[in-house]
Design a protein around this motif. Structure first.
Motif, PDB file in Angstrom:
ATOM      1  N   PRO A 292       0.781  -1.243   0.000  1.00 54.29           N
ATOM      2  CA  PRO A 292       0.000   0.000   0.000  1.00 54.29           C
ATOM      3  C   PRO A 292       0.809   1.287   0.000  1.00 54.29           C
ATOM      4  O   PRO A 292       0.230   2.370  -0.130  1.00 54.29           O
ATOM      5  N   ARG A 293       2.116   1.177   0.154  1.00 56.01           N
ATOM      6  CA  ARG A 293       2.914   2.405   0.258  1.00 56.01           C
ATOM      7  C   ARG A 293       3.944   2.474  -0.872  1.00 56.01           C
ATOM      8  O   ARG A 293       3.736   1.908  -1.929  1.00 56.01           O
ATOM      9  N   MET A 294       5.045   3.188  -0.649  1.00 54.11           N
ATOM     10  CA  MET A 294       6.035   3.392  -1.700  1.00 54.11           C
ATOM     11  C   MET A 294       6.652   2.055  -2.121  1.00 54.11           C
ATOM     12  O   MET A 294       7.041   1.245  -1.283  1.00 54.11           O
ATOM     13  N   PHE A 295       6.764   1.866  -3.445  1.00 54.37           N
ATOM     14  CA  PHE A 295       7.264   0.611  -4.002  1.00 54.37           C
ATOM     15  C   PHE A 295       8.404   0.923  -4.960  1.00 54.37           C
ATOM     16  O   PHE A 295       8.249   1.708  -5.903  1.00 54.37           O
ATOM     17  N   LEU A 296       9.565   0.310  -4.707  1.00 50.69           N
ATOM     18  CA  LEU A 296      10.744   0.515  -5.546  1.00 50.69           C
ATOM     19  C   LEU A 296      11.229  -0.820  -6.084  1.00 50.69           C
ATOM     20  O   LEU A 296      11.078  -1.864  -5.432  1.00 50.69           O
ATOM     21  N   ILE A 297      11.838  -0.785  -7.262  1.00 50.52           N
ATOM     22  CA  ILE A 297      12.485  -1.963  -7.833  1.00 50.52           C
ATOM     23  C   ILE A 297      13.982  -1.714  -7.845  1.00 50.52           C
ATOM     24  O   ILE A 297      14.450  -0.701  -8.371  1.00 50.52           O
ATOM     25  N   LYS A 298      14.730  -2.636  -7.279  1.00 55.81           N
ATOM     26  CA  LYS A 298      16.183  -2.503  -7.177  1.00 55.81           C
ATOM     27  C   LYS A 298      16.864  -3.535  -8.075  1.00 55.81           C
ATOM     28  O   LYS A 298      16.522  -4.717  -8.033  1.00 55.81           O
ATOM     29  N   GLY A 299      17.822  -3.056  -8.881  1.00 55.28           N
ATOM     30  CA  GLY A 299      18.602  -3.968  -9.694  1.00 55.28           C
ATOM     31  C   GLY A 299      18.414  -3.775 -11.183  1.00 55.28           C
ATOM     32  O   GLY A 299      18.973  -4.539 -11.973  1.00 55.28           O
ATOM     33  N   LEU A 300      17.663  -2.752 -11.592  1.00 53.47           N
ATOM     34  CA  LEU A 300      17.500  -2.470 -13.012  1.00 53.47           C
ATOM     35  C   LEU A 300      18.710  -1.703 -13.534  1.00 53.47           C
ATOM     36  O   LEU A 300      19.247  -0.841 -12.851  1.00 53.47           O
ATOM     37  N   LEU A 301      19.107  -2.008 -14.782  1.00 52.91           N
ATOM     38  CA  LEU A 301      20.200  -1.300 -15.450  1.00 52.91           C
ATOM     39  C   LEU A 301      19.860  -0.925 -16.888  1.00 52.91           C
ATOM     40  O   LEU A 301      20.483  -0.020 -17.450  1.00 52.91           O
ATOM     41  N   ASN A 302      18.907  -1.613 -17.475  1.00 48.90           N
ATOM     42  CA  ASN A 302      18.517  -1.307 -18.853  1.00 48.90           C
ATOM     43  C   ASN A 302      17.459  -0.205 -18.835  1.00 48.90           C
ATOM     44  O   ASN A 302      16.420  -0.356 -18.186  1.00 48.90           O
ATOM     45  N   PRO A 303      17.667   0.909 -19.550  1.00 49.76           N
ATOM     46  CA  PRO A 303      16.676   1.989 -19.546  1.00 49.76           C
ATOM     47  C   PRO A 303      15.287   1.547 -19.991  1.00 49.76           C
ATOM     48  O   PRO A 303      14.284   2.118 -19.552  1.00 49.76           O
ATOM     49  N   ASP A 304      15.190   0.531 -20.857  1.00 53.22           N
ATOM     50  CA  ASP A 304      13.874   0.010 -21.248  1.00 53.22           C
ATOM     51  C   ASP A 304      13.138  -0.541 -20.025  1.00 53.22           C
ATOM     52  O   ASP A 304      11.920  -0.365 -19.875  1.00 53.22           O
ATOM     53  N   ASP A 305      13.873  -1.238 -19.149  1.00 49.54           N
ATOM     54  CA  ASP A 305      13.258  -1.783 -17.939  1.00 49.54           C
ATOM     55  C   ASP A 305      12.864  -0.675 -16.970  1.00 49.54           C
ATOM     56  O   ASP A 305      11.831  -0.763 -16.295  1.00 49.54           O
ATOM     57  N   VAL A 306      13.703   0.345 -16.878  1.00 48.68           N
ATOM     58  CA  VAL A 306      13.364   1.479 -16.015  1.00 48.68           C
ATOM     59  C   VAL A 306      12.053   2.103 -16.484  1.00 48.68           C
ATOM     60  O   VAL A 306      11.170   2.425 -15.677  1.00 48.68           O
ATOM     61  N   GLN A 307      11.902   2.256 -17.781  1.00 52.72           N
ATOM     62  CA  GLN A 307      10.677   2.823 -18.348  1.00 52.72           C
ATOM     63  C   GLN A 307       9.484   1.909 -18.049  1.00 52.72           C
ATOM     64  O   GLN A 307       8.379   2.392 -17.749  1.00 52.72           O
ATOM     65  N   ARG A 308       9.701   0.611 -18.120  1.00 50.25           N
ATOM     66  CA  ARG A 308       8.608  -0.324 -17.865  1.00 50.25           C
ATOM     67  C   ARG A 308       8.166  -0.290 -16.399  1.00 50.25           C
ATOM     68  O   ARG A 308       7.007  -0.541 -16.084  1.00 50.25           O
ATOM     69  N   ALA A 309       9.090   0.029 -15.498  1.00 47.82           N
ATOM     70  CA  ALA A 309       8.738   0.114 -14.076  1.00 47.82           C
ATOM     71  C   ALA A 309       7.655   1.159 -13.842  1.00 47.82           C
ATOM     72  O   ALA A 309       6.827   1.012 -12.931  1.00 47.82           O
ATOM     73  N   VAL A 310       7.655   2.209 -14.652  1.00 48.17           N
ATOM     74  CA  VAL A 310       6.611   3.225 -14.540  1.00 48.17           C
ATOM     75  C   VAL A 310       5.254   2.609 -14.821  1.00 48.17           C
ATOM     76  O   VAL A 310       4.258   2.888 -14.135  1.00 48.17           O
ATOM     77  N   SER A 311       5.194   1.730 -15.808  1.00 55.08           N
ATOM     78  CA  SER A 311       3.912   1.182 -16.258  1.00 55.08           C
ATOM     79  C   SER A 311       3.257   0.268 -15.236  1.00 55.08           C
ATOM     80  O   SER A 311       2.033   0.069 -15.278  1.00 55.08           O
ATOM     81  N   ILE A 312       4.032  -0.320 -14.318  1.00 55.77           N
ATOM     82  CA  ILE A 312       3.422  -1.171 -13.292  1.00 55.77           C
ATOM     83  C   ILE A 312       3.170  -0.404 -11.997  1.00 55.77           C
ATOM     84  O   ILE A 312       2.765  -0.984 -10.996  1.00 55.77           O
TER      85      ILE A 312
END
Length: 424
Positions: A292-312
């Motif tokens: 229910p609160r702030m959610f972060l993903i750790k371990g991304l390095l490809n900018p495509d994946d960083v962009q996809r993190a926004v979508s989820i």
């Protein structure tokens, strides 16, 4: 016994560094001619004499047995990623501004709409019980006193609830995904009940990096070699402050482990063997919906994946190669930071880790677009050297360096920093 203190390729120097009983020799610098003037990192017992993170590192090396030093320092395979983390910072030079009124300087930032006095937090690190008893509680206390977040690892040796009880702590929980789905869901529910501010899903550890040098300290998985055991016996101060209650355990995972795999090393190897290799974006999205609160993903390095993190619906990404301990020959977080920022703009909080040893490293990360940096090994050096006071000293060293370097850079605030302050 001698241990390397800094890779010869890390900062552009050419000679190795050695730690002895009274200190550690610096990398060769232009200030030296032969052995003059003699320069060594401080490795004695007085924190007041620790001027740099490398001093705390030398102090930690002197106190710890060899197998613990190897776990703390080692990287995967040829350790090229480990070296790149340091070299990435070294590849940038400052373009300072002149004749700027820097009589007052401000290094405070806002992270997830909460003010904090320093532009960095303490990264999640596991097995900290190798360095001190109640290690994660000590790290959390130092972080709370400094007003910065502490990210507690699933592989912590202290109960989540004990860390959450530290007054005034910004407590983030880092989640490793292993075993059945019910295990991760139980840990997420516990983190919610413990009022953790953020959930940090680590996605780059579903296979364990091949840390070859660390493995040489073991006779076989789960059992130290006889040589490692005998060498550890030569460190009574470490034993007294680390093993007074026996070998540490993985307090937050213990209930999920087979009864015959609950010893310290046995449980670590069991969890490694049972990481969920099927972890994917759908599961990350499910965990996002569960939390229910702030959610972060750790371990991304490809900018495509960083962009996809926004979508989820992720609130932030920690650009990271796991401290050089997983896939070798990857880029450093700093290498992809500007492109990641270009892709997501202000929609996503971007944090970087890996190789942060100086205040100038933090400033470079902020100038290239990071919202904050994480420090991992740096605070562990302080922890291993002198417990909570050592962690506080590490934080103070960063604070002092950032403040001084802002003045020298001609910047009144970290908020003024941008890529125009840097050149390759």
């Amino acid at each position: 016994m001698r241990f390397p203190l800094r890779s010869s390729v890390s900062r552009g120097y050419t000679t190795p560094v050695e730690a002895g009983s009274t200190g550690a020799k610096l990398d060769r610098t232009p200030a030296e001619k032969g052995r003059s003037p003699p320069r060594r990192f401080y490795a004695g017992p007085s924190l007041e004499r620790a001027r740099t993170i490398d001093d705390l590192r030398a102090m930690a090396h002197r106190r710890l047995p060899a197998f613990a030093v190897e776990y703390l320092e080692g990287g995967a395979e040829e350790e090229a990623t480990l070296a790149r983390n340091l070299a990435a910072f070294a590849s940038y030079r400052f373009l300072p501004r002149a004749l700027v009124d820097v009589s007052s300087r401000d290094q405070s930032i806002s992270l997830f709409d909460r003010a904090m006095p320093l532009p960095f937090a303490i990264a999640p690190t596991g097995l900290n019980g190798l360095f001190r008893n109640k290690a994660d509680v000590l790290l959390a206390r130092a972080a709370a006193e400094a007003g910065i977040p502490f990210i507690q690892s699933t592989m912590s040796n202290d109960r989540m609830e004990d860390v959450a009880a530290v007054p005034n702590l910004r407590h983030w929980w880092q989640l490793y995904v292993f075993g059945e789905r019910s295990i991760r869901d139980t840990l997420v529910a516990r983190a919610e009940r413990a009022h953790c501010e953020a959930l940090v899903l680590t996605i780059d550890a579903q296979f364990y990096g091949d840390r070859e040098w660390e493995q040489r300290r073991f006779a076989h998985p789960g059992r130290l070699s006889l040589g490692s055991i005998l060498e550890a016996a030569l460190h009574p101060l470490w034993a007294a402050t680390t093993l007074s209650g026996g070998m540490p355990s993985f307090a937050n995972a213990l209930d999920f482990l087979p009864k015959d795999r609950r010893g310290f090393f046995e449980s670590a190897f069991w969890i490694r063997a049972n990481m969920d290799h099927a972890l994917d974006w759908d599961e990350a999205a499910r965990l996002r919906d569960l939390w229910p609160r702030m959610f972060l993903i750790k371990g991304l390095l490809n900018p495509d994946d960083v962009q996809r993190a926004v979508s989820i619906g992720a609130d932030g990404v920690i650009l990271s190669n796991h401290g050089g301990r997983q896939l070798d020959w990857t880029v450093a977080a700093l290498d992809v930071l500007q492109e990641a920022r270009r892709r997501v703009g202000a929609r996503l909080t971007l944090i970087v880790d890996g190789g942060v040893r100086r205040g100038t490293d933090v400033l470079k990360a902020l100038a290239l677009g990071a919202d904050a940096a994480l420090v991992g090994r740096a605070t562990l050096y302080g922890l291993a050297a002198a417990g909570q006071n050592g962690v506080t000293r590490a934080i103070d060293i960063f604070r002092e360096e950032i403040d001084r370097d802002l003045g020298l850079l001609g910047a009144r605030s970290v908020k003024d920093l941008g890529p125009d302050f840097l050149t390759r």
